[in-house]
Design an enzyme around this catalytic site. Sequence first.
Site, PDB file in Angstrom:
ATOM      1  N   LYS A 116     -65.870  27.663 -16.514  1.00  0.00           N
ATOM      2  CA  LYS A 116     -66.796  27.131 -16.641  1.00  0.00           C
ATOM      3  C   LYS A 116     -67.856  27.114 -15.082  1.00  0.00           C
ATOM      4  CE  LYS A 116     -66.066  27.199 -21.390  1.00  0.00           C
ATOM      5  NZ  LYS A 116     -66.745  27.714 -22.227  1.00  0.00           N
ATOM      6  N   LYS A 198     -61.360  37.144 -23.466  1.00  0.00           N
ATOM      7  CA  LYS A 198     -61.809  36.749 -25.411  1.00  0.00           C
ATOM      8  C   LYS A 198     -62.780  37.113 -25.832  1.00  0.00           C
ATOM      9  CE  LYS A 198     -61.799  32.442 -25.644  1.00  0.00           C
ATOM     10  NZ  LYS A 198     -61.441  30.717 -25.735  1.00  0.00           N
ATOM     11  N   LYS A 201     -67.642  32.576 -28.212  1.00  0.00           N
ATOM     12  CA  LYS A 201     -68.995  32.268 -28.881  1.00  0.00           C
ATOM     13  C   LYS A 201     -70.321  32.191 -28.257  1.00  0.00           C
ATOM     14  CE  LYS A 201     -66.770  27.924 -31.166  1.00  0.00           C
ATOM     15  NZ  LYS A 201     -66.338  27.972 -29.424  1.00  0.00           N
TER      16      LYS A 201
HETATM   17  N1  AQP Z   1     -61.085  34.913 -29.211  1.00  0.00           N
HETATM   18  C1  AQP Z   1     -60.405  33.841 -30.062  1.00  0.00           C
HETATM   19  N2  AQP Z   1     -59.277  34.282 -30.595  1.00  0.00           N
HETATM   20  C2  AQP Z   1     -58.248  33.744 -30.398  1.00  0.00           C
HETATM   21  N3  AQP Z   1     -58.803  32.162 -30.778  1.00  0.00           N
HETATM   22  C3  AQP Z   1     -59.434  31.616 -30.092  1.00  0.00           C
HETATM   23  N4  AQP Z   1     -60.462  30.586 -30.519  1.00  0.00           N
HETATM   24  C4  AQP Z   1     -62.204  30.416 -30.057  1.00  0.00           C
HETATM   25  N5  AQP Z   1     -62.360  31.870 -29.247  1.00  0.00           N
HETATM   26  C5  AQP Z   1     -61.388  32.468 -30.176  1.00  0.00           C
HETATM   27  C6  AQP Z   1     -59.387  29.268 -30.634  1.00  0.00           C
HETATM   28  O1  AQP Z   1     -60.785  28.792 -31.537  1.00  0.00           O
HETATM   29  C7  AQP Z   1     -60.345  26.836 -31.090  1.00  0.00           C
HETATM   30  C8  AQP Z   1     -61.967  26.239 -30.814  1.00  0.00           C
HETATM   31  O2  AQP Z   1     -62.023  26.967 -30.012  1.00  0.00           O
HETATM   32  P1  AQP Z   1     -63.612  25.897 -29.349  1.00  0.00           P
HETATM   33  O3  AQP Z   1     -65.139  26.241 -29.687  1.00  0.00           O
HETATM   34  O4  AQP Z   1     -63.803  24.632 -29.318  1.00  0.00           O
HETATM   35  O5  AQP Z   1     -63.344  26.291 -27.291  1.00  0.00           O
HETATM   36  P2  AQP Z   1     -63.418  28.076 -27.071  1.00  0.00           P
HETATM   37  O6  AQP Z   1     -61.974  28.298 -27.238  1.00  0.00           O
HETATM   38  O7  AQP Z   1     -63.723  28.259 -25.387  1.00  0.00           O
HETATM   39  O8  AQP Z   1     -64.248  29.140 -27.606  1.00  0.00           O
HETATM   40  P3  AQP Z   1     -65.273  29.876 -27.267  1.00  0.00           P
HETATM   41  O9  AQP Z   1     -65.410  30.642 -27.889  1.00  0.00           O
HETATM   42  O10 AQP Z   1     -64.431  31.091 -25.883  1.00  0.00           O
HETATM   43  O11 AQP Z   1     -66.491  28.974 -26.745  1.00  0.00           O
HETATM   44  P4  AQP Z   1     -67.008  28.708 -25.550  1.00  0.00           P
HETATM   45  O12 AQP Z   1     -67.848  30.289 -24.909  1.00  0.00           O
HETATM   46  O13 AQP Z   1     -67.936  27.284 -25.933  1.00  0.00           O
HETATM   47  O14 AQP Z   1     -66.219  28.456 -24.974  1.00  0.00           O
HETATM   48  C9  AQP Z   1     -59.727  26.948 -29.990  1.00  0.00           C
HETATM   49  O15 AQP Z   1     -58.771  26.754 -30.415  1.00  0.00           O
HETATM   50  C10 AQP Z   1     -59.860  28.554 -29.011  1.00  0.00           C
HETATM   51  O16 AQP Z   1     -58.362  28.869 -28.946  1.00  0.00           O
END
Ligand code: AQP
Length: 334
Positions: A116, A198, A201
């Site tokens: 990040k 990945k 979001k």
């Molecule tokens: N693409 C993905 N495949 C599988 N699992 C996923 N998760 C998120 N994206 C995928 C799982 O969702 C949970 C919550 O995640 P989070 O929002 O707290 O953080 P993150 O994993 O960092 O999600 P993002 O979408 O990538 O958000 P940003 O971009 O804001 O950092 C977790 O259990 C995660 O594994």
Amino acid sequence: MDTAPKKRIFSGIKPSGDLTLGSYIGALRNWVALQDDFNCLYCIVDMHAITVRQEPAALRRRTLEQIAQYVACGLNPQKNIIYIQSHVPAHAELSWVLGCYTMFGELSRMTQFKDKSRKNADNINAGLFTYPVLMAADILLYQADLVPVGDDQKQHVEIARDIAGRFNQVYSPTFTLPEPFIPKTGARIMSLQEPLNKMSKSEQDGDGCICLLDNPDDIMRRFKRAVTDSETRVAFDPENKPGISNLMTIYSCATGKTFDEITAEFDGHGYGDFKLAVGESVVELLRPIREKTADLLNNKDYLAKIYRDGAARASNLARKTLDKVYRKVGFVGK
Ligand code: AQP
């Protein structure tokens, strides 16, 4: 009859972007499957979201939408504690104490911080650095036994265990040591445009990402444009065929078919037919979620009741742990 008490689960998703198919397959779908066998707390971790700059109105909108989507995906607000992190001040309070039992070195090694910081070079704030301490507080406050996470989040549960173990050793047993709980299939959904990254979001790369509230035409268009490879065989081989393998994972999650069944089904067909089938399966998977979310968002009072009840129930549990911690470190009771 099994009379053992149910184990406790905590998990959360940041409202840092609109929930994606990755959030559903990697998290929400598994949460729903756990709700009968465990005592679950499912949080909207808005305090984690502000480690990256958010537009306030959008953060508020997404937080409410996320509550509605949790319920629309099948989480029962009576069976589970569904709430918003900033409504339970004990998260921030415990986080401060735990920060005093967390080493600078161990935070510096966290891959998400490195990741990040690279992506937000103009805003490498202290919250981004201490994020794992707040996450440890989220989990340890409720004495959670299990934390369902994607494989990329495993390191955060490990540091929560380390902090808990250290605190328990300095004082006396205080925290349950949590275990990561990683689903066997569909653990990671990748971008449709860059299948080595990945599906995320907060970095919605145009056609690479499917959001839970996307309309069917957009979903079909994105699957038709999904990146594949120069062969024609639908076979699971993440190293050499990351795009097709990702589509197979998605199709398998949406239909329940195995990879062998999928390979047999598309034997002799081109990728075009396969992509259409995956798109259609996802449209049907998400249709009821989208419709139910829209209904719930029309009933703001009901949503408010869910998150207020949830916060009251979570606060009760959290207070017990926090009182114990304050007493152990030597704070004078009120
Ligand atoms: N693409 C993905 N495949 C599988 N699992 C996923 N998760 C998120 N994206 C995928 C799982 O969702 C949970 C919550 O995640 P989070 O929002 O707290 O953080 P993150 O994993 O960092 O999600 P993002 O979408 O990538 O958000 P940003 O971009 O804001 O950092 C977790 O259990 C995660 O594994």
